[in-house]
Design a protein around this motif. Structure first.
Motif, mmCIF file in Angstrom:
data_model
loop_
_atom_site.group_PDB
_atom_site.id
_atom_site.type_symbol
_atom_site.label_atom_id
_atom_site.label_comp_id
_atom_site.label_asym_id
_atom_site.label_seq_id
_atom_site.Cartn_x
_atom_site.Cartn_y
_atom_site.Cartn_z
ATOM 1 N N LYS A 173 0.815 -1.218 0.000
ATOM 2 C CA LYS A 173 0.000 0.000 0.000
ATOM 3 C C LYS A 173 0.851 1.272 0.000
ATOM 4 C CE LYS A 173 -3.937 -2.035 2.487
ATOM 5 N NZ LYS A 173 -3.429 -3.376 2.742
ATOM 6 N N MET A 174 2.154 1.144 -0.233
ATOM 7 C CA MET A 174 3.056 2.281 -0.080
ATOM 8 C C MET A 174 3.449 2.951 -1.393
ATOM 9 S SD MET A 174 3.434 2.813 3.096
ATOM 10 C CE MET A 174 2.759 1.930 4.506
ATOM 11 N N GLU A 175 2.623 2.838 -2.417
ATOM 12 C CA GLU A 175 2.925 3.478 -3.680
ATOM 13 C C GLU A 175 3.048 4.995 -3.489
ATOM 14 O OE1 GLU A 175 3.949 3.682 -7.543
ATOM 15 O OE2 GLU A 175 3.332 1.803 -6.591
ATOM 16 N N GLY A 176 4.179 5.558 -3.938
ATOM 17 C CA GLY A 176 4.394 6.993 -3.842
ATOM 18 C C GLY A 176 4.879 7.470 -2.496
ATOM 19 N N VAL A 177 5.120 6.551 -1.562
ATOM 20 C CA VAL A 177 5.536 6.924 -0.207
ATOM 21 C C VAL A 177 7.051 6.780 -0.080
ATOM 22 C CG1 VAL A 177 5.393 6.279 2.232
ATOM 23 C CG2 VAL A 177 3.337 6.266 0.812
ATOM 24 N N SER A 178 7.694 7.741 0.550
ATOM 25 C CA SER A 178 9.140 7.650 0.765
ATOM 26 C C SER A 178 9.425 6.982 2.101
ATOM 27 C CB SER A 178 9.778 9.039 0.730
ATOM 28 O OG SER A 178 9.401 9.788 1.869
ATOM 29 N N TRP A 179 10.564 6.327 2.197
ATOM 30 C CA TRP A 179 10.967 5.707 3.457
ATOM 31 C C TRP A 179 11.041 6.728 4.594
ATOM 32 C CZ3 TRP A 179 10.195 0.887 4.071
ATOM 33 C CH2 TRP A 179 10.465 -0.066 3.084
ATOM 34 N N PRO A 180 11.676 7.903 4.406
ATOM 35 C CA PRO A 180 11.753 8.854 5.524
ATOM 36 C C PRO A 180 10.387 9.227 6.098
ATOM 37 C CG PRO A 180 13.283 9.494 3.802
ATOM 38 C CD PRO A 180 12.451 8.387 3.231
ATOM 39 N N SER A 181 9.381 9.394 5.226
ATOM 40 C CA SER A 181 8.040 9.709 5.718
ATOM 41 C C SER A 181 7.489 8.570 6.573
ATOM 42 C CB SER A 181 7.091 9.981 4.544
ATOM 43 O OG SER A 181 7.484 11.117 3.813
ATOM 44 N N LEU A 182 7.698 7.336 6.094
ATOM 45 C CA LEU A 182 7.238 6.182 6.859
ATOM 46 C C LEU A 182 7.961 6.096 8.197
ATOM 47 C CD1 LEU A 182 5.526 3.562 6.948
ATOM 48 C CD2 LEU A 182 7.480 2.383 5.910
ATOM 49 N N PHE A 183 9.280 6.349 8.210
ATOM 50 C CA PHE A 183 10.050 6.317 9.455
ATOM 51 C C PHE A 183 9.457 7.287 10.472
ATOM 52 C CE2 PHE A 183 14.277 5.153 7.127
ATOM 53 C CZ PHE A 183 13.739 3.935 6.763
ATOM 54 N N GLU A 184 9.138 8.496 10.016
ATOM 55 C CA GLU A 184 8.603 9.513 10.914
ATOM 56 C C GLU A 184 7.241 9.102 11.466
ATOM 57 O OE1 GLU A 184 9.995 13.426 11.410
ATOM 58 O OE2 GLU A 184 11.020 11.581 11.981
ATOM 59 N N TYR A 185 6.389 8.594 10.593
ATOM 60 C CA TYR A 185 5.050 8.182 11.006
ATOM 61 C C TYR A 185 5.118 7.057 12.035
ATOM 62 C CZ TYR A 185 0.192 6.524 10.454
ATOM 63 O OH TYR A 185 -1.107 6.139 10.669
ATOM 64 N N VAL A 186 5.916 6.049 11.742
ATOM 65 C CA VAL A 186 6.053 4.917 12.664
ATOM 66 C C VAL A 186 6.675 5.370 13.977
ATOM 67 C CG1 VAL A 186 7.234 2.722 13.048
ATOM 68 C CG2 VAL A 186 6.107 3.156 10.865
ATOM 69 N N SER A 187 7.606 6.309 13.943
ATOM 70 C CA SER A 187 8.217 6.822 15.175
ATOM 71 C C SER A 187 7.167 7.468 16.065
ATOM 72 C CB SER A 187 9.319 7.835 14.840
ATOM 73 O OG SER A 187 10.399 7.214 14.180
ATOM 74 N N MET A 188 6.278 8.264 15.474
ATOM 75 C CA MET A 188 5.220 8.913 16.256
ATOM 76 C C MET A 188 4.294 7.874 16.866
ATOM 77 S SD MET A 188 4.042 11.798 17.329
ATOM 78 C CE MET A 188 2.538 12.549 17.985
ATOM 79 N N ILE A 189 3.955 6.844 16.107
ATOM 80 C CA ILE A 189 3.114 5.770 16.627
ATOM 81 C C ILE A 189 3.803 5.065 17.789
ATOM 82 C CG2 ILE A 189 2.176 3.485 16.098
ATOM 83 C CD1 ILE A 189 1.761 4.541 13.208
ATOM 84 N N ALA A 190 5.074 4.713 17.596
ATOM 85 C CA ALA A 190 5.799 3.955 18.612
ATOM 86 C C ALA A 190 5.977 4.753 19.889
ATOM 87 C CB ALA A 190 7.161 3.526 18.068
ATOM 88 N N LEU A 191 6.109 6.063 19.781
ATOM 89 C CA LEU A 191 6.329 6.906 20.955
ATOM 90 C C LEU A 191 5.057 7.121 21.770
ATOM 91 C CD1 LEU A 191 8.666 9.550 19.315
ATOM 92 C CD2 LEU A 191 9.252 8.234 21.367
#
Length: 300
Positions: free
Chosen positions: A214-232
């Protein structure tokens, strides 16, 4: 699919994202925007506290390309360190699982079939009475929604920084074989002081699944940031309607957005207060305090 970046391109994208974040200035959020965002992110259940990490976090990444995994580890470690949370990779017993898959429904189904009580803990406090039942319907409903990233956690109780223990007297739930209790389980020490409760709820384990299909057009850095916010913050799994936080800008209507995304100034302020304030306070009171403190920090 842009998500499959080379290591060199990934490094450049991360560097650019870091520079962009450094240049961010307070955007002048209104008090209403701030309060609404905090209320969306921080939503403890009634008569519960806000659960946070209170120990070294050991992540384990599964299913990512090797170069991406290394960058993800470094990014997560840096993000957690900002808020005073130590991170150590490659521990014998991980606490944070970040799982990449192209078949997210199958993975979720496998997890729930193998252990339908996963991420509910074994606390016998009355506050955790649902630990011996299947996950609540709202949790199961959210997990089965078609989100590109899904998560769930195990929240337990700490007492003065140590795990409290309590002997469960009586019949054991069927999942433990029934019969009389013969083992110790984590439990709540029912003590308070004039300063409030001296126990606090902590995140013990957390699992985050990422559906790469489902990550078409998504960059890794954006995903890293999103997951970091979730994990925190371990927020609710849902669509967020505020664009002041990465939770509401990266995923809209259960779909990831293309472009570059980073934790916002408001996100940063929320997480800083999240890990600064008194862990033992009642969750609703603490939510109001976080909103007040975040508003003050963004409106000096």
């Amino acid at each position: 699919m842009r998500v499959w970046l080379s290591a060199a391109a990934l490094f450049c994208a991360i560097s650019f994202g870091a520079q962009a974040q450094d240049r961010l200035v307070v955007k002048g959020y209104t008090s209403d925007q701030t309060n609404h965002a905090v209320e969306e992110i921080v939503q403890p259940r009634a008569d519960r506290q806000i659960a946070r990490w209170n120990q070294m976090v050991c992540p384990q990444f599964v299913g990512f390309p090797e170069d991406v995994e290394k960058q993800f580890e470094a990014h997560l470690e840096d993000r957690f360190a900002r808020y005073g949370i130590p991170v150590k990779a490659h521990c014998p017993i991980p606490q944070l699982f970040i799982l990449a898959t192209t078949h997210e429904d199958d993975l979720i189904n496998h997890i729930l079939e193998r252990d339908p009580y996963l991420m509910q803990g074994i606390d016998v406090s009355a506050a955790f009475a649902d630990n011996f039942r299947l996950p609540p319907s709202d949790v199961r409903h959210a997990i089965w929604q078609d989100y590109p990233v899904r998560w769930f956690s195990d929240v337990g109780i700490e007492y003065n920084g140590q795990t409290g223990t309590h002997l469960l007297n009586g019949n054991l739930p069927p999942r433990f074989g029934g019969g009389r209790a013969t083992a110790l389980y984590i439990g709540e020490i029912p003590m308070t002081s004039f300063l409030g409760s001296i126990r606090h709820e902590d995140i013990k384990y957390m699992a985050i699944t990422v559906d790469l299909s489902k990550m078409e057009g998504v960059s890794w850095p954006s995903l890293f940031e999103y997951v970091s916010m979730i994990a925190l913050t371990n927020p609710q799994l849902k669509d967020y309607d505020t664009s002041e936080t990465i939770l509401g800008s990266f995923v809209k209507h259960s779909k990831p957005q293309s472009g570059e995304f980073a934790m916002t100034d408001l996100d940063d302020a929320v997480v800083r207060e999240f890990y600064t304030d008194d862990r033992a306070e009642d969750g609703r009171s603490e939510t109001r305090k976080i909103a007040s403190d975040v508003t003050a920090s963004l409106h000096p």
